[in-house]
Motif scaffolding. Sequence first.
Motif, PDB file in Angstrom:
ATOM      1  N   ASP A  53       0.840  -1.188   0.000  1.00 33.87           N
ATOM      2  CA  ASP A  53       0.000   0.000   0.000  1.00 33.87           C
ATOM      3  C   ASP A  53       0.880   1.244   0.000  1.00 33.87           C
ATOM      4  O   ASP A  53       1.840   1.339   0.769  1.00 33.87           O
ATOM      5  CB  ASP A  53      -0.911   0.006   1.228  1.00 33.87           C
ATOM      6  CG  ASP A  53      -1.945  -1.100   1.160  1.00 33.87           C
ATOM      7  OD1 ASP A  53      -2.329  -1.470   0.034  1.00 33.87           O
ATOM      8  OD2 ASP A  53      -2.366  -1.596   2.218  1.00 33.87           O
ATOM      9  N   LYS A  54       0.526   2.191  -0.834  1.00 30.37           N
ATOM     10  CA  LYS A  54       1.263   3.441  -0.893  1.00 30.37           C
ATOM     11  C   LYS A  54       0.680   4.407   0.124  1.00 30.37           C
ATOM     12  O   LYS A  54      -0.525   4.613   0.187  1.00 30.37           O
ATOM     13  CB  LYS A  54       1.194   4.038  -2.298  1.00 30.37           C
ATOM     14  CG  LYS A  54       1.907   3.201  -3.348  1.00 30.37           C
ATOM     15  CD  LYS A  54       1.862   3.877  -4.711  1.00 30.37           C
ATOM     16  CE  LYS A  54       2.613   3.054  -5.748  1.00 30.37           C
ATOM     17  NZ  LYS A  54       2.574   3.681  -7.087  1.00 30.37           N
ATOM     18  N   ILE A  55       1.545   4.999   0.932  1.00 29.61           N
ATOM     19  CA  ILE A  55       1.112   5.939   1.955  1.00 29.61           C
ATOM     20  C   ILE A  55       0.853   7.298   1.308  1.00 29.61           C
ATOM     21  O   ILE A  55       1.714   7.860   0.637  1.00 29.61           O
ATOM     22  CB  ILE A  55       2.179   6.067   3.059  1.00 29.61           C
ATOM     23  CG1 ILE A  55       2.387   4.709   3.748  1.00 29.61           C
ATOM     24  CG2 ILE A  55       1.776   7.119   4.077  1.00 29.61           C
ATOM     25  CD1 ILE A  55       3.502   4.721   4.767  1.00 29.61           C
ATOM     26  N   SER A  56      -0.364   7.831   1.529  1.00 31.38           N
ATOM     27  CA  SER A  56      -0.752   9.115   0.954  1.00 31.38           C
ATOM     28  C   SER A  56      -0.424  10.281   1.878  1.00 31.38           C
ATOM     29  O   SER A  56      -0.054  11.355   1.414  1.00 31.38           O
ATOM     30  CB  SER A  56      -2.255   9.120   0.638  1.00 31.38           C
ATOM     31  OG  SER A  56      -2.600   8.071  -0.238  1.00 31.38           O
ATOM     32  N   GLY A  91      -2.226   7.391   6.254  1.00 34.59           N
ATOM     33  CA  GLY A  91      -3.346   7.417   5.323  1.00 34.59           C
ATOM     34  C   GLY A  91      -2.999   6.741   4.014  1.00 34.59           C
ATOM     35  O   GLY A  91      -1.921   6.959   3.446  1.00 34.59           O
ATOM     36  N   TYR A  92      -3.921   5.894   3.540  1.00 33.47           N
ATOM     37  CA  TYR A  92      -3.749   5.168   2.277  1.00 33.47           C
ATOM     38  C   TYR A  92      -4.877   5.553   1.318  1.00 33.47           C
ATOM     39  O   TYR A  92      -5.811   6.286   1.683  1.00 33.47           O
ATOM     40  CB  TYR A  92      -3.750   3.663   2.506  1.00 33.47           C
ATOM     41  CG  TYR A  92      -2.685   3.176   3.464  1.00 33.47           C
ATOM     42  CD1 TYR A  92      -1.396   2.889   3.025  1.00 33.47           C
ATOM     43  CD2 TYR A  92      -2.979   3.013   4.814  1.00 33.47           C
ATOM     44  CE1 TYR A  92      -0.427   2.446   3.906  1.00 33.47           C
ATOM     45  CE2 TYR A  92      -2.007   2.564   5.703  1.00 33.47           C
ATOM     46  CZ  TYR A  92      -0.734   2.284   5.240  1.00 33.47           C
ATOM     47  OH  TYR A  92       0.225   1.851   6.120  1.00 33.47           O
ATOM     48  N   ALA A  93      -4.811   5.036   0.125  1.00 35.24           N
ATOM     49  CA  ALA A  93      -5.857   5.319  -0.852  1.00 35.24           C
ATOM     50  C   ALA A  93      -7.177   4.672  -0.474  1.00 35.24           C
ATOM     51  O   ALA A  93      -8.242   5.128  -0.900  1.00 35.24           O
ATOM     52  CB  ALA A  93      -5.414   4.833  -2.240  1.00 35.24           C
ATOM     53  N   ASN A  94      -7.127   3.615   0.349  1.00 31.21           N
ATOM     54  CA  ASN A  94      -8.349   2.896   0.711  1.00 31.21           C
ATOM     55  C   ASN A  94      -8.604   2.865   2.211  1.00 31.21           C
ATOM     56  O   ASN A  94      -9.379   2.044   2.688  1.00 31.21           O
ATOM     57  CB  ASN A  94      -8.295   1.456   0.178  1.00 31.21           C
ATOM     58  CG  ASN A  94      -7.139   0.657   0.773  1.00 31.21           C
ATOM     59  OD1 ASN A  94      -6.221   1.241   1.345  1.00 31.21           O
ATOM     60  ND2 ASN A  94      -7.194  -0.654   0.633  1.00 31.21           N
ATOM     61  N   GLY A  95      -7.955   3.721   2.987  1.00 34.63           N
ATOM     62  CA  GLY A  95      -8.218   3.722   4.422  1.00 34.63           C
ATOM     63  C   GLY A  95      -7.063   4.295   5.218  1.00 34.63           C
ATOM     64  O   GLY A  95      -6.199   5.009   4.680  1.00 34.63           O
ATOM     65  N   ARG A 114     -10.320   0.162   6.555  1.00 35.66           N
ATOM     66  CA  ARG A 114     -10.240   0.089   5.096  1.00 35.66           C
ATOM     67  C   ARG A 114     -11.648   0.137   4.507  1.00 35.66           C
ATOM     68  O   ARG A 114     -12.162  -0.836   3.976  1.00 35.66           O
ATOM     69  CB  ARG A 114      -9.504  -1.182   4.664  1.00 35.66           C
ATOM     70  CG  ARG A 114      -8.080  -1.323   5.215  1.00 35.66           C
ATOM     71  CD  ARG A 114      -7.216  -0.135   4.832  1.00 35.66           C
ATOM     72  NE  ARG A 114      -5.898  -0.205   5.449  1.00 35.66           N
ATOM     73  CZ  ARG A 114      -4.822  -0.629   4.804  1.00 35.66           C
ATOM     74  NH1 ARG A 114      -4.904  -1.001   3.553  1.00 35.66           N
ATOM     75  NH2 ARG A 114      -3.652  -0.662   5.417  1.00 35.66           N
ATOM     76  N   GLN A 115     -12.287   1.303   4.639  1.00 35.56           N
ATOM     77  CA  GLN A 115     -13.633   1.504   4.111  1.00 35.56           C
ATOM     78  C   GLN A 115     -13.657   2.507   2.960  1.00 35.56           C
ATOM     79  O   GLN A 115     -14.712   2.883   2.492  1.00 35.56           O
ATOM     80  CB  GLN A 115     -14.552   2.006   5.229  1.00 35.56           C
ATOM     81  CG  GLN A 115     -14.656   1.077   6.421  1.00 35.56           C
ATOM     82  CD  GLN A 115     -15.398  -0.207   6.099  1.00 35.56           C
ATOM     83  OE1 GLN A 115     -16.307  -0.215   5.281  1.00 35.56           O
ATOM     84  NE2 GLN A 115     -14.999  -1.297   6.732  1.00 35.56           N
ATOM     85  N   GLY A 116     -12.486   2.957   2.535  1.00 28.71           N
ATOM     86  CA  GLY A 116     -12.403   3.944   1.468  1.00 28.71           C
ATOM     87  C   GLY A 116     -11.425   5.051   1.831  1.00 28.71           C
ATOM     88  O   GLY A 116     -10.891   5.093   2.944  1.00 28.71           O
ATOM     89  N   ALA A 117     -11.180   5.934   0.885  1.00 27.98           N
ATOM     90  CA  ALA A 117     -10.257   7.048   1.111  1.00 27.98           C
ATOM     91  C   ALA A 117     -10.758   7.916   2.254  1.00 27.98           C
ATOM     92  O   ALA A 117     -11.949   8.218   2.353  1.00 27.98           O
ATOM     93  CB  ALA A 117     -10.113   7.867  -0.166  1.00 27.98           C
ATOM     94  N   VAL A 118      -9.849   8.328   3.131  1.00 21.75           N
ATOM     95  CA  VAL A 118     -10.196   9.131   4.305  1.00 21.75           C
ATOM     96  C   VAL A 118      -9.815  10.585   4.039  1.00 21.75           C
ATOM     97  O   VAL A 118      -8.665  10.890   3.743  1.00 21.75           O
ATOM     98  CB  VAL A 118      -9.480   8.600   5.567  1.00 21.75           C
ATOM     99  CG1 VAL A 118      -9.702   9.532   6.745  1.00 21.75           C
ATOM    100  CG2 VAL A 118      -9.962   7.202   5.895  1.00 21.75           C
ATOM    101  N   ARG A 119     -10.798  11.473   4.163  1.00 16.57           N
ATOM    102  CA  ARG A 119     -10.552  12.900   3.981  1.00 16.57           C
ATOM    103  C   ARG A 119     -10.097  13.558   5.275  1.00 16.57           C
ATOM    104  O   ARG A 119      -9.239  14.440   5.260  1.00 16.57           O
ATOM    105  CB  ARG A 119     -11.809  13.591   3.459  1.00 16.57           C
ATOM    106  CG  ARG A 119     -11.720  15.116   3.425  1.00 16.57           C
ATOM    107  CD  ARG A 119     -12.887  15.739   2.708  1.00 16.57           C
ATOM    108  NE  ARG A 119     -12.817  15.481   1.266  1.00 16.57           N
ATOM    109  CZ  ARG A 119     -13.706  15.946   0.385  1.00 16.57           C
ATOM    110  NH1 ARG A 119     -14.722  16.679   0.809  1.00 16.57           N
ATOM    111  NH2 ARG A 119     -13.570  15.675  -0.901  1.00 16.57           N
TER     112      ARG A 119
END
Length: 379
Positions: A53-56, A91-95, A114-119
Amino acid sequence: MAAESPRRIIKAAGAIARPQPVSDKSMMESVVEFIHDVVPQSYGGSSKSDEKDKISWVKFAHADINDLGTCGDDRLGHLNGNTPPLLLILGYANGVQIWTIPADGEAQEVLSWRQGAVRSLCVLPTPIPSLNVHDNFYGRRPLVAICDSSSAGQQFCSVSFVSLRTGDQVDCIKFKNPVSDIQCNKRVVVVCFQERIAVFDACTFKDRFIITSCYPNSGPNLNPIALGTNWLAYADKNLVSVHQTCGGVAGYGVQSYTATVIHAAKTLTKGLTMFGETVASSLTGNKPKSAQVRKDHPSSETSQPQPGIVTIIDIKNVGEGEVNVHEDSDGEGIVAHFIAHAHDPIAALQFDFSGVLLLTADKPGHNFHLFRILPHPIS
């Protein structure tokens, strides 16, 4: 805004990352690692970077877990002596992942969402107990508020409250508009939208009040706020001279506080003169000289939004329902209302730890102003 029934979230077992000694790679080891990463991709295979997973984004959080004043409770069992652990959020692209890092360096995963991108994500501190208010979530704290893209329909329109002890979702609040930010203290949870702020009680998550007079900013921060221990500062869209406080910035073309007071005195004198002439004419029967009828220019409170205005309110003393600064408001809970930047929108607000100093920054990033907030002794 509507509440959703709690749902069960499957919590991961909680991975452990042990510290490893740092060693410089030799030239040969670097070349071998580069070949392993690049060559499979050249032949259509998947590289190691694709498997991970790539860290955002990354940030540290401050909560009860790493607060020396309250971490004696140690509800997560991560206290090591008198040294509180670091709380790291990835933060990841999916959670997101939340890790605690104690003094010995052995990181412990406390939540994997891991429920989706976190704003936006905010770790909630244990609220201050108050009279006649029961903490509905005492046994499940510490909690974290998360706004992600998993909401049905439009994305980022809900805030989920998740327990770090059990991994369960304990509550969820849905909104009609996308959430831009979440902040909290020991009294309230503040949810920001583009031109609106909703404030909830930290114990029950029930509505406290809303603010609908925020300046319509276009970014990068859609609705900048600063939340201290007792005060909430936000970018207002109009300067209401009745409630303007001393201080602030008076640039070119901006009316200072002294000029505002003089203008108010002149307006009052003119009004009293007109009232006297009207009373005199009614007693004598003579009509006053007709004056030219003209349309007054719209006041600053009803004209286009004015950038650079800051309003600070006391979250303990402000009323319920809709809270805005306007001419007809009694000023309850208003600590300060002033011009922070002359011509540019506000991009960021931040209180210091004492809650008395307020730092503001404009959108171009050219001006940073530091204000000392001194409320009236009887306010």
